[in-house]
Design an enzyme around this catalytic site. Structure first.
Site, PDB file in Angstrom:
ATOM      1  N   ASN A   9       1.003  -1.028   0.116  1.00  0.00           N
ATOM      2  CA  ASN A   9      -0.238  -0.002  -0.084  1.00  0.00           C
ATOM      3  C   ASN A   9       0.486   1.371  -0.091  1.00  0.00           C
ATOM      4  OD1 ASN A   9      -1.326   2.443   0.661  1.00  0.00           O
ATOM      5  ND2 ASN A   9      -2.658   1.318   2.071  1.00  0.00           N
ATOM      6  N   TRP A  10       1.435   1.274  -1.319  1.00  0.00           N
ATOM      7  CA  TRP A  10       1.501   2.750  -1.479  1.00  0.00           C
ATOM      8  C   TRP A  10       1.349   4.029  -0.726  1.00  0.00           C
ATOM      9  CZ3 TRP A  10       4.460   2.816  -7.318  1.00  0.00           C
ATOM     10  CH2 TRP A  10       5.016   1.686  -6.955  1.00  0.00           C
ATOM     11  N   LYS A  11       0.370   4.113  -0.085  1.00  0.00           N
ATOM     12  CA  LYS A  11      -0.458   5.783   0.473  1.00  0.00           C
ATOM     13  C   LYS A  11       0.141   6.633  -0.870  1.00  0.00           C
ATOM     14  CE  LYS A  11      -0.171   3.311   4.421  1.00  0.00           C
ATOM     15  NZ  LYS A  11       0.033   3.250   6.065  1.00  0.00           N
ATOM     16  N   HIS A  94      -9.500   1.748   4.568  1.00  0.00           N
ATOM     17  CA  HIS A  94      -8.692   1.928   5.677  1.00  0.00           C
ATOM     18  C   HIS A  94      -8.330   2.451   6.642  1.00  0.00           C
ATOM     19  CE1 HIS A  94      -3.828   2.942   6.100  1.00  0.00           C
ATOM     20  NE2 HIS A  94      -4.032   1.154   5.885  1.00  0.00           N
ATOM     21  N   GLU A  96      -6.674   4.762   7.636  1.00  0.00           N
ATOM     22  CA  GLU A  96      -6.175   6.132   7.101  1.00  0.00           C
ATOM     23  C   GLU A  96      -7.594   7.064   6.975  1.00  0.00           C
ATOM     24  OE1 GLU A  96      -2.625   5.417   5.332  1.00  0.00           O
ATOM     25  OE2 GLU A  96      -1.959   4.963   7.191  1.00  0.00           O
ATOM     26  N   GLU A 166      -5.954  -4.778  10.201  1.00  0.00           N
ATOM     27  CA  GLU A 166      -4.039  -4.251  10.696  1.00  0.00           C
ATOM     28  C   GLU A 166      -4.463  -2.867  12.370  1.00  0.00           C
ATOM     29  OE1 GLU A 166      -2.604  -2.485   6.288  1.00  0.00           O
ATOM     30  OE2 GLU A 166      -4.450  -1.333   6.756  1.00  0.00           O
ATOM     31  N   GLY A 172       2.746   2.132  11.115  1.00  0.00           N
ATOM     32  CA  GLY A 172       3.299   3.364  10.528  1.00  0.00           C
ATOM     33  C   GLY A 172       4.293   3.790  11.674  1.00  0.00           C
ATOM     34  N   SER A 212       3.185  -2.071   9.810  1.00  0.00           N
ATOM     35  CA  SER A 212       5.016  -2.156  10.298  1.00  0.00           C
ATOM     36  C   SER A 212       5.778  -2.881   9.822  1.00  0.00           C
ATOM     37  CB  SER A 212       5.499  -1.788  12.216  1.00  0.00           C
ATOM     38  OG  SER A 212       4.938  -0.628  11.632  1.00  0.00           O
ATOM     39  N   GLY A 233       3.167  -1.174   4.097  1.00  0.00           N
ATOM     40  CA  GLY A 233       3.141   0.598   3.944  1.00  0.00           C
ATOM     41  C   GLY A 233       4.707   0.902   4.106  1.00  0.00           C
ATOM     42  N   GLY A 234       5.080   1.301   4.562  1.00  0.00           N
ATOM     43  CA  GLY A 234       6.813   2.173   4.276  1.00  0.00           C
ATOM     44  C   GLY A 234       7.702   0.850   3.285  1.00  0.00           C
TER      45      GLY A 234
HETATM   46  P1  13P Z   1       3.002   0.909   7.625  1.00  0.00           P
HETATM   47  O1  13P Z   1       3.070  -0.787   7.502  1.00  0.00           O
HETATM   48  O2  13P Z   1       3.965   1.350   6.998  1.00  0.00           O
HETATM   49  O3  13P Z   1       2.957   0.345   9.417  1.00  0.00           O
HETATM   50  O4  13P Z   1       1.681   0.720   7.560  1.00  0.00           O
HETATM   51  C1  13P Z   1       1.112  -0.564   6.932  1.00  0.00           C
HETATM   52  C2  13P Z   1      -0.561   0.234   6.211  1.00  0.00           C
HETATM   53  O5  13P Z   1      -1.448   0.487   6.837  1.00  0.00           O
HETATM   54  C3  13P Z   1      -0.687  -1.111   5.051  1.00  0.00           C
HETATM   55  O6  13P Z   1      -1.872  -0.244   5.038  1.00  0.00           O
END
Ligand code: 13P
Length: 251
Positions: A9-11, A94, A96, A166, A172, A212, A233-234
């Site tokens: 998930n590149w956000k 998600h 966010e 999640e 994050g 994470s 994510g990251g």
């Molecule tokens: P991180 O891996 O950066 O914690 O993000 C997880 C995420 O929100 C994937 O959708």
């Protein structure tokens, strides 16, 4: 045996050109993966990403879609528009989106319905906040999110729904759920699906962990019996790290 699904998930990261470059770097590293690999990219990157994955087994996901087919919804993108581009999967609900953009279980359910109607596969995100975990209501919160989001979804349609657990406090933050915590809630989601549908549907469902997940902790998380993949994510923005997670899913 469920096939594991590793989805990035590149956000809100990467321009179209950068997206093509990042996929170009990921491609050779994940070739022959014994799991499914997806990249979830910003809307404007979708054409470049679809082009960049051509000839590979990597799938492309969008990060949201609206519940109407078209109309006066400034800033929104419909499931039909994604399908027209050739996108196969959409991430919905998600945390966010829920935290910053007012998404509720009800709007998530409407988006899930629209995405499935359009023919998309859905990655449905659920998870508790730190407050909710500390109050001891994780199971209730997550079961409720799953039940509301899947309110109109049939057992047959569940073949096109992946659930991503999640925990909001792990996203994050570098604070990963322990493998036992991740498995406990993924197993709870599976029991919830068994109640909503059937044990067979629950058994076939792909349930990911996200929050994470990284090259160092992926193997332990992915070895859990109810963890069928990861939403990353990251670490999905770093080709070597993402490839290491894919490799961990394979073993
Ligand atoms: P991180 O891996 O950066 O914690 O993000 C997880 C995420 O929100 C994937 O959708």
């Amino acid at each position: 045996m469920r096939t594991k699904v590793i989805a990035g998930n590149w956000k809100m990261n990467k321009t179209p050109q950068q997206a093509a470059e990042l996929i170009g770097a990921i491609r050779p590293l994940v070739e022959g993966a014994g799991c499914r690999v997806l990249v979830g990219v910003p809307f404007v990157d979708l054409p470049a990403a679809l082009d960049a994955v051509k000839g590979s087994a990597i799938g492309v996901a969008a990060q949201n879609c609206h519940w109407e087919k078209a109309g006066a919804f400034t800033g929104e993108v419909s499931a039909e528009m994604l399908c027209a581009l050739g996108v196969g999967t959409v991430i919905l609900g998600h945390s966010e989106r829920r935290t910053y953009f007012g998404e509720t279980d009800v709007t998530v359910a409407k988006r899930v319905r629209a995405a499935l109607d359009a023919g998309l596969e859905v990655i449905l995100c659920v998870g508790e906040t730190l407050d909710q975990r500390e109050q001891g209501i994780t199971a209730e919160v997550v079961a409720m999110q799953v039940k509301v989001a899947l309110g109109t979804v049939s057992g047959q349609e569940m073949a096109r729904v992946i659930i991503a657990y999640e925990p909001v406090w792990a996203i994050g933050t570098g604070r990963t759920a322990t493998a036992a915590q991740a498995n406990e809630v993924c197993a709870l989601i599976r029991r919830t699906l068994a109640g909503l549908y059937s044990p067979a549907t629950a058994d076939a469902a792909v349930i990911q962990y996200g929050g994470s997940m990284n090259a160092g902790n992926a193997a332990e998380l992915l070895a859990q019996p109810d963890v069928d993949g990861g939403l990353i994510g990251g670490a999905s923005l770093k080709p070597q790290d993402f490839a290491a997670i894919v490799a961990a899913a394979r073993s």
